[in-house]
Design a protein around this motif. Sequence first.
Motif, PDB file in Angstrom:
ATOM      1  N   ARG A 191      -8.703   7.872  13.526  1.00 47.83           N
ATOM      2  CA  ARG A 191      -9.468   9.115  13.645  1.00 47.83           C
ATOM      3  C   ARG A 191     -10.963   8.839  13.667  1.00 47.83           C
ATOM      4  NH1 ARG A 191     -11.552  12.008   9.789  1.00 47.83           N
ATOM      5  NH2 ARG A 191     -10.193  11.147   8.197  1.00 47.83           N
ATOM      6  N   VAL A 192     -11.429   7.968  12.782  1.00 48.37           N
ATOM      7  CA  VAL A 192     -12.859   7.640  12.716  1.00 48.37           C
ATOM      8  C   VAL A 192     -13.305   6.945  14.004  1.00 48.37           C
ATOM      9  CG1 VAL A 192     -14.554   6.177  11.549  1.00 48.37           C
ATOM     10  CG2 VAL A 192     -12.990   7.587  10.206  1.00 48.37           C
ATOM     11  N   LYS A 193     -12.507   5.976  14.469  1.00 50.83           N
ATOM     12  CA  LYS A 193     -12.855   5.274  15.706  1.00 50.83           C
ATOM     13  C   LYS A 193     -12.860   6.223  16.893  1.00 50.83           C
ATOM     14  CE  LYS A 193     -11.480   0.583  14.495  1.00 50.83           C
ATOM     15  NZ  LYS A 193     -10.543  -0.526  14.793  1.00 50.83           N
ATOM     16  N   SER A 194     -11.942   7.164  16.898  1.00 53.22           N
ATOM     17  CA  SER A 194     -11.884   8.137  17.988  1.00 53.22           C
ATOM     18  C   SER A 194     -13.130   9.019  17.998  1.00 53.22           C
ATOM     19  CB  SER A 194     -10.639   8.996  17.846  1.00 53.22           C
ATOM     20  OG  SER A 194     -10.606   9.988  18.828  1.00 53.22           O
ATOM     21  N   GLU A 195     -13.551   9.435  16.819  1.00 59.14           N
ATOM     22  CA  GLU A 195     -14.763  10.247  16.736  1.00 59.14           C
ATOM     23  C   GLU A 195     -15.978   9.460  17.209  1.00 59.14           C
ATOM     24  OE1 GLU A 195     -14.737  11.564  12.673  1.00 59.14           O
ATOM     25  OE2 GLU A 195     -13.075  12.949  13.031  1.00 59.14           O
ATOM     26  N   THR A 216     -18.689   9.869  20.946  1.00 62.05           N
ATOM     27  CA  THR A 216     -20.154   9.895  21.015  1.00 62.05           C
ATOM     28  C   THR A 216     -20.726   8.667  21.701  1.00 62.05           C
ATOM     29  OG1 THR A 216     -20.347   8.876  18.826  1.00 62.05           O
ATOM     30  CG2 THR A 216     -20.337  11.285  18.927  1.00 62.05           C
ATOM     31  N   ARG A 217     -19.976   7.568  21.727  1.00 59.05           N
ATOM     32  CA  ARG A 217     -20.432   6.336  22.341  1.00 59.05           C
ATOM     33  C   ARG A 217     -20.190   6.395  23.848  1.00 59.05           C
ATOM     34  NH1 ARG A 217     -17.289   1.330  20.585  1.00 59.05           N
ATOM     35  NH2 ARG A 217     -17.001   2.667  18.801  1.00 59.05           N
ATOM     36  N   SER A 218     -21.073   5.833  24.613  1.00 62.38           N
ATOM     37  CA  SER A 218     -20.874   5.807  26.059  1.00 62.38           C
ATOM     38  C   SER A 218     -21.185   4.424  26.603  1.00 62.38           C
ATOM     39  CB  SER A 218     -21.757   6.849  26.741  1.00 62.38           C
ATOM     40  OG  SER A 218     -23.113   6.552  26.500  1.00 62.38           O
ATOM     41  N   CYS A 219     -20.684   4.126  27.790  1.00 62.65           N
ATOM     42  CA  CYS A 219     -20.980   2.853  28.426  1.00 62.65           C
ATOM     43  C   CYS A 219     -22.148   3.057  29.387  1.00 62.65           C
ATOM     44  CB  CYS A 219     -19.753   2.298  29.134  1.00 62.65           C
ATOM     45  SG  CYS A 219     -18.978   3.423  30.293  1.00 62.65           S
ATOM     46  N   LEU A 227     -11.158   2.668  25.699  1.00 62.57           N
ATOM     47  CA  LEU A 227     -11.078   2.736  24.240  1.00 62.57           C
ATOM     48  C   LEU A 227     -10.407   4.029  23.805  1.00 62.57           C
ATOM     49  CD1 LEU A 227     -11.714   1.694  21.417  1.00 62.57           C
ATOM     50  CD2 LEU A 227     -13.978   2.745  21.626  1.00 62.57           C
ATOM     51  N   ARG A 228     -10.775   5.123  24.429  1.00 68.19           N
ATOM     52  CA  ARG A 228     -10.174   6.411  24.067  1.00 68.19           C
ATOM     53  C   ARG A 228      -8.678   6.425  24.354  1.00 68.19           C
ATOM     54  NH1 ARG A 228     -13.603  11.481  25.687  1.00 68.19           N
ATOM     55  NH2 ARG A 228     -12.123  12.382  24.252  1.00 68.19           N
ATOM     56  N   GLN A 284      -6.654   3.759  24.395  1.00 68.90           N
ATOM     57  CA  GLN A 284      -6.015   2.896  23.400  1.00 68.90           C
ATOM     58  C   GLN A 284      -5.871   3.625  22.067  1.00 68.90           C
ATOM     59  OE1 GLN A 284      -8.714  -0.418  23.508  1.00 68.90           O
ATOM     60  NE2 GLN A 284      -7.480  -1.549  25.006  1.00 68.90           N
ATOM     61  N   LEU A 285      -6.914   4.318  21.658  1.00 71.92           N
ATOM     62  CA  LEU A 285      -6.865   5.059  20.397  1.00 71.92           C
ATOM     63  C   LEU A 285      -5.845   6.194  20.469  1.00 71.92           C
ATOM     64  CD1 LEU A 285     -10.655   5.145  19.516  1.00 71.92           C
ATOM     65  CD2 LEU A 285      -8.877   3.841  18.357  1.00 71.92           C
ATOM     66  N   SER A 286      -5.756   6.824  21.628  1.00 77.02           N
ATOM     67  CA  SER A 286      -4.792   7.900  21.805  1.00 77.02           C
ATOM     68  C   SER A 286      -3.362   7.374  21.669  1.00 77.02           C
ATOM     69  CB  SER A 286      -4.984   8.536  23.180  1.00 77.02           C
ATOM     70  OG  SER A 286      -3.979   9.484  23.433  1.00 77.02           O
ATOM     71  N   GLN A 287      -3.100   6.201  22.248  1.00 78.40           N
ATOM     72  CA  GLN A 287      -1.776   5.603  22.140  1.00 78.40           C
ATOM     73  C   GLN A 287      -1.444   5.240  20.696  1.00 78.40           C
ATOM     74  OE1 GLN A 287       0.457   5.522  24.719  1.00 78.40           O
ATOM     75  NE2 GLN A 287      -1.170   6.744  25.631  1.00 78.40           N
ATOM     76  N   LYS A 288      -2.422   4.680  19.982  1.00 75.34           N
ATOM     77  CA  LYS A 288      -2.216   4.371  18.560  1.00 75.34           C
ATOM     78  C   LYS A 288      -1.948   5.640  17.770  1.00 75.34           C
ATOM     79  CE  LYS A 288      -4.768   0.114  17.680  1.00 75.34           C
ATOM     80  NZ  LYS A 288      -5.901  -0.491  16.956  1.00 75.34           N
TER      81      LYS A 288
END
Length: 108
Positions: A54-58, A62-65, A74-75, A77-81
């Motif tokens: 949850r923290v990494k997703s938040e 806000t982070r961008s490339c 990244l989003r 991967q986090l969604s799959q987790k």
Amino acid sequence: MDNMKSLEEKLQHARDTMQHPIDEAKRNGEEIETAINNWLTEVDKIAELAKEVRVKSEEAKTRSCNGRCLNLKLRHQLSQKAKKIAKQIEVLENCRFNKVSYRLIRRR
């Protein structure tokens, strides 16, 4: 990921509900069933993973490339987790045990 927060809360509620009979059994000098101890360990582990995702997703929101686009990989991967964790939370939350503890037989 808002759903993850509510799943974390549900899991914490299930853990708190289980903790009451555990505390009572310990006060009565009873031993806690191994399955219950394993369940508590698993709940704590999954709760920590859920919080981390949850923290990494938040942060990923806000982070961008290069300041132009969101980090979609990244989003994803986090969604799959998060999906895997949500399934584990559901299983743990719905566990039911016949008994929490047992009395030790002491021989004199």
